[in-house]
Write a protein that holds these residues in place. Structure first.
Motif, PDB file in Angstrom:
ATOM      1  N   UNK A 198       0.812  -1.221   0.000  1.00 33.76           N
ATOM      2  CA  UNK A 198       0.000   0.000   0.000  1.00 33.76           C
ATOM      3  C   UNK A 198       0.841   1.265   0.000  1.00 33.76           C
ATOM      4  N   UNK A 199       2.078   1.179   0.435  1.00 39.04           N
ATOM      5  CA  UNK A 199       2.940   2.356   0.517  1.00 39.04           C
ATOM      6  C   UNK A 199       3.481   2.738  -0.862  1.00 39.04           C
ATOM      7  N   UNK A 200       3.563   4.041  -1.133  1.00 39.70           N
ATOM      8  CA  UNK A 200       4.134   4.558  -2.386  1.00 39.70           C
ATOM      9  C   UNK A 200       5.610   4.917  -2.241  1.00 39.70           C
ATOM     10  N   UNK A 201       6.211   4.589  -1.100  1.00 40.75           N
ATOM     11  CA  UNK A 201       7.581   5.008  -0.832  1.00 40.75           C
ATOM     12  C   UNK A 201       8.542   4.542  -1.924  1.00 40.75           C
ATOM     13  N   UNK A 202       8.464   3.288  -2.307  1.00 42.54           N
ATOM     14  CA  UNK A 202       9.399   2.758  -3.289  1.00 42.54           C
ATOM     15  C   UNK A 202       9.134   3.333  -4.678  1.00 42.54           C
ATOM     16  N   UNK A 218       5.447  -4.899  -9.514  1.00 36.12           N
ATOM     17  CA  UNK A 218       5.920  -5.721  -8.400  1.00 36.12           C
ATOM     18  C   UNK A 218       5.047  -6.971  -8.281  1.00 36.12           C
ATOM     19  N   UNK A 219       5.631  -8.119  -8.523  1.00 40.53           N
ATOM     20  CA  UNK A 219       4.863  -9.365  -8.455  1.00 40.53           C
ATOM     21  C   UNK A 219       4.739  -9.895  -7.033  1.00 40.53           C
ATOM     22  N   UNK A 220       5.621  -9.431  -6.120  1.00 37.26           N
ATOM     23  CA  UNK A 220       5.526  -9.758  -4.692  1.00 37.26           C
ATOM     24  C   UNK A 220       5.462  -8.447  -3.941  1.00 37.26           C
ATOM     25  N   UNK A 221       4.387  -8.265  -3.138  1.00 45.35           N
ATOM     26  CA  UNK A 221       4.195  -6.989  -2.457  1.00 45.35           C
ATOM     27  C   UNK A 221       3.913  -7.220  -0.974  1.00 45.35           C
ATOM     28  N   UNK A 222       4.576  -6.454  -0.136  1.00 44.25           N
ATOM     29  CA  UNK A 222       4.327  -6.481   1.303  1.00 44.25           C
ATOM     30  C   UNK A 222       4.796  -5.162   1.901  1.00 44.25           C
ATOM     31  N   UNK A 223       4.051  -4.642   2.866  1.00 46.81           N
ATOM     32  CA  UNK A 223       4.470  -3.429   3.565  1.00 46.81           C
ATOM     33  C   UNK A 223       5.316  -3.746   4.784  1.00 46.81           C
TER      34      UNK A 223
END
Length: 308
Positions: A198-202, A218-223
């Motif tokens: 959910x973060x837009x930081x990257x 991004x095929x793998x996503x985690x905050x």
């Protein structure tokens, strides 16, 4: 209104419920059970002779009276916290407890070796480590010392910048063996990328260095920062991590040296009153020295590393 002097515990519970919005969240914040908080609120209402919360299906809703009371109660809580800090700063013994908070990645992968040395030097000081990516409140004693990845702005705090940790693109050799090694940034579009959910930081960091990415890349996503690191280690794709952690992990390789993300600033912080406590100051100074040494070692380029 009745002439009463309610116990401070009742006011503390009241302030927590107003601030957190529910009994369950307030209980997690100050360490009370929901039934205890409920009794505190009822007792306070009885002693004051006023209704503080409307009971709704959504929970407790502060009344206009409660909202007027909240600010002076919050100010009193702050004043009591400051008094406790002054008292803490006057103690001279190198024993007791020091509560340290830092990001989950720093807590799990960087601090443990440093804390081992601290325990050897100060066996009478117990360490409480709080892995958290939220901003802990030093003034209210949610922590005594904080390792931050940004510059604190509160005037009441002592903050020392220890250095900057480089961030690099990386992947496990098992992934690279199966999918090939990207040679230029554009190659990343054909790879599995590990990033935030959910973060837009990257996304913002990539845009800042002229590299456009979307969430769908991004095929793998985690905050979770620690979960993301474990996904990289497991060979699930290309990600970004601290250079030092990459170098110290078998099987991981740095990639694409032409991509230079903004480094992580590292700040060590405590309250100015706590800084006078010999116990807090001893741990603060040793942490500063240990982290500064770690940052210096992990900032070296490959040609500067010691040869085994």
């Amino acid at each position: 209104m009745a002439s009463v002097d309610p116990d401070w515990a009742l006011w503390r519970s009241f302030a927590a419920v107003v601030a957190e919005g529910s009994l369950s969240a307030a209980g997690r914040k100050i360490g009370y059970s929901q039934p205890t908080l409920g009794r505190h609120i009822e007792t306070l209402e009885q002693q004051l002779g006023v209704l503080l919360f409307d009971r709704t299906l959504q929970g407790l809703k502060p009344t206009a009276t409660a909202l007027r009371l909240y600010e002076p109660v919050k100010a009193a809580e702050q004043s009591l916290a400051e008094a406790a800090l002054v008292a803490e700063g006057s103690t001279s013994q190198l024993e007791g407890t020091v509560r340290i908070t830092s990001s989950t990645v720093t807590s799990h992968y960087i601090l443990p070796p440093l804390l081992r040395e601290l325990r050897r030097e100060f066996p009478a000081i117990a360490i409480e480590l709080v892995p958290s990516d939220s901003v802990e409140n030093l003034l209210l004693r949610e922590s005594d010392i904080a390792v931050r990845m940004f510059r604190p702005t509160q005037h009441e705090l002592i903050a020392k910048k220890l250095g900057e940790l480089p961030i690099v693109a990386c992947a496990h050799q098992s992934y690279l063996g199966a999918r090939g090694t990207p040679q230029v940034p554009e190659d990343l579009y054909g790879h599995d990328l590990i990033g935030l959910d959910r973060s837009d930081l990257m996304l913002n960091a990539a845009r800042a260095i002229g590299f456009e990415l979307t969430r769908e890349n991004f095929t793998m996503r985690t905050d979770s920062q620690t979960a993301g690191w474990e996904l990289i280690k497991a060979g699930l794709g290309v990600g970004f991590a601290q250079r030092g952690m990459v170098r110290e992990t078998p099987g991981l390789r740095e990639l694409l040296p032409m991509i230079v993300p903004p480094p992580l600033e590292v700040w060590l912080t405590t309250h100015r009153e706590l800084f006078l406590s010999p116990r807090i100051r001893a741990i603060y100074d040793r942490l500063a020295a240990g982290l500064t040494d770690y940052i210096a070692r992990m900032s070296r380029r490959p040609s500067q590393l010691d040869t085994p």
